[in-house]
Design a protein around this motif. Sequence first.
Motif, PDB file in Angstrom:
ATOM      1  N   ILE A 150      29.407  47.385  39.980  1.00  0.00           N
ATOM      2  CA  ILE A 150      28.165  46.849  39.431  1.00  0.00           C
ATOM      3  C   ILE A 150      28.113  47.195  37.953  1.00  0.00           C
ATOM      4  CG2 ILE A 150      26.925  47.031  41.626  1.00  0.00           C
ATOM      5  CD1 ILE A 150      25.605  49.601  40.509  1.00  0.00           C
ATOM      6  N   TYR A 151      27.267  46.468  37.194  1.00  0.00           N
ATOM      7  CA  TYR A 151      27.123  46.757  35.772  1.00  0.00           C
ATOM      8  C   TYR A 151      25.744  46.294  35.315  1.00  0.00           C
ATOM      9  CZ  TYR A 151      27.771  41.759  34.859  1.00  0.00           C
ATOM     10  OH  TYR A 151      27.618  40.401  34.837  1.00  0.00           O
ATOM     11  N   GLN A 152      25.314  46.810  34.182  1.00  0.00           N
ATOM     12  CA  GLN A 152      24.076  46.362  33.556  1.00  0.00           C
ATOM     13  C   GLN A 152      24.245  46.389  32.043  1.00  0.00           C
ATOM     14  OE1 GLN A 152      20.627  48.841  34.073  1.00  0.00           O
ATOM     15  NE2 GLN A 152      21.741  50.760  33.766  1.00  0.00           N
ATOM     16  N   ASP A 153      23.523  45.451  31.388  1.00  0.00           N
ATOM     17  CA  ASP A 153      23.449  45.486  29.932  1.00  0.00           C
ATOM     18  C   ASP A 153      21.984  45.361  29.542  1.00  0.00           C
ATOM     19  OD1 ASP A 153      22.841  42.798  30.303  1.00  0.00           O
ATOM     20  OD2 ASP A 153      24.782  42.086  29.593  1.00  0.00           O
ATOM     21  N   ALA A 154      21.704  45.111  28.285  1.00  0.00           N
ATOM     22  CA  ALA A 154      20.318  45.092  27.821  1.00  0.00           C
ATOM     23  C   ALA A 154      19.506  43.967  28.455  1.00  0.00           C
ATOM     24  CB  ALA A 154      20.288  44.964  26.294  1.00  0.00           C
ATOM     25  N   GLY A 155      20.162  42.882  28.861  1.00  0.00           N
ATOM     26  CA  GLY A 155      19.420  41.722  29.348  1.00  0.00           C
ATOM     27  C   GLY A 155      19.403  41.527  30.839  1.00  0.00           C
ATOM     28  N   GLY A 156      20.325  42.165  31.572  1.00  0.00           N
ATOM     29  CA  GLY A 156      20.373  41.922  33.010  1.00  0.00           C
ATOM     30  C   GLY A 156      21.416  42.775  33.676  1.00  0.00           C
ATOM     31  N   LYS A 157      21.791  42.347  34.893  1.00  0.00           N
ATOM     32  CA  LYS A 157      22.729  43.137  35.671  1.00  0.00           C
ATOM     33  C   LYS A 157      23.552  42.222  36.569  1.00  0.00           C
ATOM     34  CE  LYS A 157      18.981  45.381  37.107  1.00  0.00           C
ATOM     35  NZ  LYS A 157      19.276  46.193  36.008  1.00  0.00           N
ATOM     36  N   GLY A 158      24.689  42.741  37.063  1.00  0.00           N
ATOM     37  CA  GLY A 158      25.546  41.903  37.884  1.00  0.00           C
ATOM     38  C   GLY A 158      26.550  42.712  38.666  1.00  0.00           C
ATOM     39  N   THR A 159      27.482  41.979  39.296  1.00  0.00           N
ATOM     40  CA  THR A 159      28.506  42.592  40.132  1.00  0.00           C
ATOM     41  C   THR A 159      29.859  41.964  39.826  1.00  0.00           C
ATOM     42  OG1 THR A 159      28.395  41.005  41.952  1.00  0.00           O
ATOM     43  CG2 THR A 159      26.767  42.770  41.961  1.00  0.00           C
ATOM     44  N   TYR A 160      30.913  42.589  40.342  1.00  0.00           N
ATOM     45  CA  TYR A 160      32.241  41.992  40.286  1.00  0.00           C
ATOM     46  C   TYR A 160      33.048  42.471  41.488  1.00  0.00           C
ATOM     47  CZ  TYR A 160      32.910  46.476  37.830  1.00  0.00           C
ATOM     48  OH  TYR A 160      32.889  47.798  37.479  1.00  0.00           O
ATOM     49  N   GLY A 161      33.937  41.622  41.966  1.00  0.00           N
ATOM     50  CA  GLY A 161      34.817  41.947  43.081  1.00  0.00           C
ATOM     51  C   GLY A 161      36.137  41.242  42.880  1.00  0.00           C
ATOM     52  N   ALA A 162      37.269  41.985  42.993  1.00  0.00           N
ATOM     53  CA  ALA A 162      38.567  41.400  42.691  1.00  0.00           C
ATOM     54  C   ALA A 162      39.619  41.891  43.675  1.00  0.00           C
ATOM     55  CB  ALA A 162      38.975  41.750  41.261  1.00  0.00           C
ATOM     56  N   THR A 163      40.665  41.096  43.829  1.00  0.00           N
ATOM     57  CA  THR A 163      41.774  41.386  44.741  1.00  0.00           C
ATOM     58  C   THR A 163      43.030  41.671  43.946  1.00  0.00           C
ATOM     59  OG1 THR A 163      40.816  39.905  46.394  1.00  0.00           O
ATOM     60  CG2 THR A 163      43.121  40.477  46.669  1.00  0.00           C
ATOM     61  N   LYS A 164      43.811  42.635  44.410  1.00  0.00           N
ATOM     62  CA  LYS A 164      45.041  43.009  43.728  1.00  0.00           C
ATOM     63  C   LYS A 164      46.006  41.828  43.726  1.00  0.00           C
ATOM     64  CE  LYS A 164      47.480  46.271  45.657  1.00  0.00           C
ATOM     65  NZ  LYS A 164      47.922  47.615  46.047  1.00  0.00           N
ATOM     66  N   VAL A 165      46.609  41.557  42.567  1.00  0.00           N
ATOM     67  CA  VAL A 165      47.564  40.462  42.426  1.00  0.00           C
ATOM     68  C   VAL A 165      48.957  41.013  42.665  1.00  0.00           C
ATOM     69  CG1 VAL A 165      48.527  38.723  40.894  1.00  0.00           C
ATOM     70  CG2 VAL A 165      46.082  39.277  40.789  1.00  0.00           C
ATOM     71  N   GLY A 166      49.644  40.472  43.678  1.00  0.00           N
ATOM     72  CA  GLY A 166      50.973  40.953  44.000  1.00  0.00           C
ATOM     73  C   GLY A 166      51.384  40.487  45.376  1.00  0.00           C
ATOM     74  N   SER A 167      52.537  40.938  45.816  1.00  0.00           N
ATOM     75  CA  SER A 167      53.078  40.468  47.084  1.00  0.00           C
ATOM     76  C   SER A 167      52.206  40.851  48.268  1.00  0.00           C
ATOM     77  CB  SER A 167      54.489  41.033  47.284  1.00  0.00           C
ATOM     78  OG  SER A 167      54.454  42.454  47.283  1.00  0.00           O
ATOM     79  N   ASN A 168      51.448  41.936  48.166  1.00  0.00           N
ATOM     80  CA  ASN A 168      50.642  42.370  49.300  1.00  0.00           C
ATOM     81  C   ASN A 168      49.169  42.048  49.114  1.00  0.00           C
ATOM     82  OD1 ASN A 168      50.183  44.130  47.225  1.00  0.00           O
ATOM     83  ND2 ASN A 168      50.047  45.971  48.520  1.00  0.00           N
ATOM     84  N   SER A 169      48.861  41.152  48.165  1.00  0.00           N
ATOM     85  CA  SER A 169      47.463  40.795  47.921  1.00  0.00           C
ATOM     86  C   SER A 169      47.188  39.387  48.414  1.00  0.00           C
ATOM     87  CB  SER A 169      47.135  40.888  46.430  1.00  0.00           C
ATOM     88  OG  SER A 169      47.914  39.939  45.719  1.00  0.00           O
ATOM     89  N   GLU A 170      45.931  39.071  48.567  1.00  0.00           N
ATOM     90  CA  GLU A 170      45.540  37.735  48.997  1.00  0.00           C
ATOM     91  C   GLU A 170      45.857  36.722  47.902  1.00  0.00           C
ATOM     92  OE1 GLU A 170      41.432  37.872  49.860  1.00  0.00           O
ATOM     93  OE2 GLU A 170      41.661  38.988  51.708  1.00  0.00           O
ATOM     94  N   PRO A 171      46.273  35.504  48.280  1.00  0.00           N
ATOM     95  CA  PRO A 171      46.482  34.476  47.252  1.00  0.00           C
ATOM     96  C   PRO A 171      45.170  34.124  46.576  1.00  0.00           C
ATOM     97  CG  PRO A 171      46.530  33.502  49.448  1.00  0.00           C
ATOM     98  CD  PRO A 171      46.493  34.991  49.636  1.00  0.00           C
ATOM     99  N   VAL A 172      45.255  33.813  45.290  1.00  0.00           N
ATOM    100  CA  VAL A 172      44.070  33.413  44.540  1.00  0.00           C
ATOM    101  C   VAL A 172      44.021  31.894  44.513  1.00  0.00           C
ATOM    102  CG1 VAL A 172      42.865  33.517  42.339  1.00  0.00           C
ATOM    103  CG2 VAL A 172      44.204  35.478  43.135  1.00  0.00           C
ATOM    104  N   PRO A 173      43.105  31.267  45.251  1.00  0.00           N
ATOM    105  CA  PRO A 173      43.068  29.801  45.293  1.00  0.00           C
ATOM    106  C   PRO A 173      42.670  29.219  43.939  1.00  0.00           C
ATOM    107  CG  PRO A 173      41.107  30.714  46.330  1.00  0.00           C
ATOM    108  CD  PRO A 173      42.021  31.872  46.012  1.00  0.00           C
ATOM    109  N   VAL A 174      43.251  28.063  43.621  1.00  0.00           N
ATOM    110  CA  VAL A 174      42.908  27.360  42.387  1.00  0.00           C
ATOM    111  C   VAL A 174      42.374  25.979  42.781  1.00  0.00           C
ATOM    112  CG1 VAL A 174      43.719  26.538  40.158  1.00  0.00           C
ATOM    113  CG2 VAL A 174      44.741  28.579  41.175  1.00  0.00           C
ATOM    114  N   PRO A 175      41.090  25.884  43.075  1.00  0.00           N
ATOM    115  CA  PRO A 175      40.543  24.602  43.516  1.00  0.00           C
ATOM    116  C   PRO A 175      40.557  23.581  42.384  1.00  0.00           C
ATOM    117  CG  PRO A 175      38.775  26.161  43.070  1.00  0.00           C
ATOM    118  CD  PRO A 175      40.065  26.924  42.948  1.00  0.00           C
ATOM    119  N   LYS A 176      40.674  22.312  42.761  1.00  0.00           N
ATOM    120  CA  LYS A 176      40.602  21.260  41.768  1.00  0.00           C
ATOM    121  C   LYS A 176      39.186  21.152  41.226  1.00  0.00           C
ATOM    122  CE  LYS A 176      44.394  18.290  43.282  1.00  0.00           C
ATOM    123  NZ  LYS A 176      44.769  16.909  43.692  1.00  0.00           N
TER     124      LYS A 176
END
Length: 732
Positions: A414-440
């Motif tokens: 999670i994070y916050q700055d002067a104007g608001g707040k948010g979240t982030y979630g990411a997957t490890k990139v590599g042979s043992n990580s989930e593929p990252v889909p690239v939708p059209k």
Amino acid sequence: AAKAQADAAKANADKDTAQAQAAAAQAAADKAQADAVKAQEAVKKAEDALANAGNGEDQLAAALARAAAAEAAQAAAEAAAETAKAAEEAALLAKTAAENAATAAQVAADKAIGDAKVEADKKVAAANQQAADAKAQAAAAQTRADEAEKEKLEAEARAKAAEEALAAAQQLPPAPTNPTVAANTKVTGFQNSIAKDDNSGLSANTSASYDTYTALFNETGSSYFKQPVNVTLRSTDDQDYEKGFKKSSLKQIGGTWDNKLNYTSTYKNFDNQMQIGHVYGDLKRPANLTQLATLSNVYVQGNSTNDVDMKYMKDLSQYNINNRINDGKVAYKGDATYLGNTKSEIIGVDPTVGTSNFSVDFVDSQVDGTLSFAGMKDKKIKAEIAGNTFAGNWNGVDTKGGFYGEDAKLLGGIYQDAGGKGTYGATKVGSNSEPVPVPKAITGVMSNTVSSVSGTGTENAIGYRQFVRDNDTFNTTTGSGEDTNPVMIVDTNTDNLPGYNQLVGRLDITKPGKFGQASKLTLVKSDDISLDDGFKKSKDTSTATFGKVESILGKIDLKYDYQSVYKNFDSQMQIGHVYGDMRKEGSFGGVKSRYTNVYVMGEATENMPTEGKVQYAGVATYMDNLHLGSGALKTPVVNGTSNFNVDFVNDSLTGTLKFADINKNIGISAGITGNTFAGSKDNIATSGGFYGEDAKFLGGIYQEAQPGSVPGTGTTPGTGTTFQGTFGAEKQ
């Protein structure tokens, strides 16, 4: 052409023969006349001789004989003259016929030569085009050959590098052994809250479930919260939001005599190993009318990575560095969210979803990341790793997070700055990580029509101004009041049609002097009802808020109660309607405006056909009563048919929309540019595009646009624009 010329030559020859015969006949006639004259002269001489000769019998007999011969010669001459005259007339007729035949033959010859030349020109043009196509194909083939050669060289280089790496690996010391250890079973994480203007720090979670959650609103120091509040994060009836996120319905906590906590939960779960999300809404008095405070909470929680696995990640990174395999850093890719802290950014608004990219240095215990959002400046994340968590502050962005799942597969925070707040979630990139889909990318066009009737702070008006595409927006205007006009631009950071589930209502483009904000509208829900021909309709009315609407009371909020009707085409195209009335709550409340929208969006065709004439057939929709003064809104007619003729050579499209039940036919005419088309016929404007592989689908919208200073704008019902609709068809 050769035969016609031969016929003309023969006719000329016949004409010459006829003229020769006529000349011969005329000569015979002239000779006969001359002989007749000579005979007459002989008769005269005979008569004179008879007079001078007396009554001599021999002389008389001779004279009579000569007279008889003269008479016979005269008769023969006269007969010859008549024959010559008849021959002359016949020759003249033959001459005339021959001249006519020659003229006709020459005309036929000229036409045949002209037709042959046109056909020859066509064949020459076709041959030139084939030559050009062949040249282009040859160039394309050469390009592919060059690319293939490049790929071959790269593959050879990779193979050589692999051989070298294998040889080196055979000489490397053993790599660290990956321990078989599961992630921690207890759900832990971090959260941050704001209640009105009271903001908390980044705190550790006390929750232990992905379904429910203890929101620490009390840590904000707000006088309205003395204790933590247990809220529901997810349930089976939650709806899809964006990019794998889910969104709950509006929930409420509080008894009859209690203050009412109204909130919405938006979240994304990563394989039940990690979850990030927002809880946002407001607190009102027991009657649920007077607002006491707006609320916004963000969180990350999950099954944290075991300390043994964290040590393995550090050892593996150090091993890679020591043996010059790589720099030891690990990449993560995923999502990010953001929601502002103010009332106008919380009430009636949902979190913005973007992307996240991280580089993690497990050796030096550093996390570096970038959060990106359309239309916003990137946010930078920098933090220090301690165990399986991390924390940091960089350029005003305060953050906390951790690693989750086996082998630190997931990263979230999670994070916050002067104007608001948010979240982030990411997957490890590599042979043992989930593929990252690239939708059209989803692209398309829509029409936004708004109307009002004269009343408190409103006037008689209707209009749609223009069709709006994905990246259309404005940042300046001309004029003032009702004559305010947007100065349109194309901005790649703007996305008016982000996906099949949502569009952005751009009433600020239609009436920039009245509407100050756009609003996101939901198109698809899990409980939508099926209609005819594959169309679906929302079961219940949804509500959105258009903020900063100019009125005699100042800037107000209008609630938009709307429904949607739509049809999908093999997940490659969608057409639909959004329609409803807008109302003001509280003092001077009531219905103020009507907003209707038609749209088409989908996966645009990348390689358009360039040859041939193709037919398309499909469906069409129609809706009228667009003006608020026309009475109650009608449900769109969805049982129409559409038929199109598309000329990919000359880049043109024509079609007919038929609605048998309402006895209405609409003609469509447009020019094609790339994979889109636009045009106007009989005061009906249209726009759309081609979607799917090889332009499998054709889809578009249309809107009546009566002539005026701004076509399609007016005042009372029956002026400006009275109907709109959509069409979608498949290649036959």
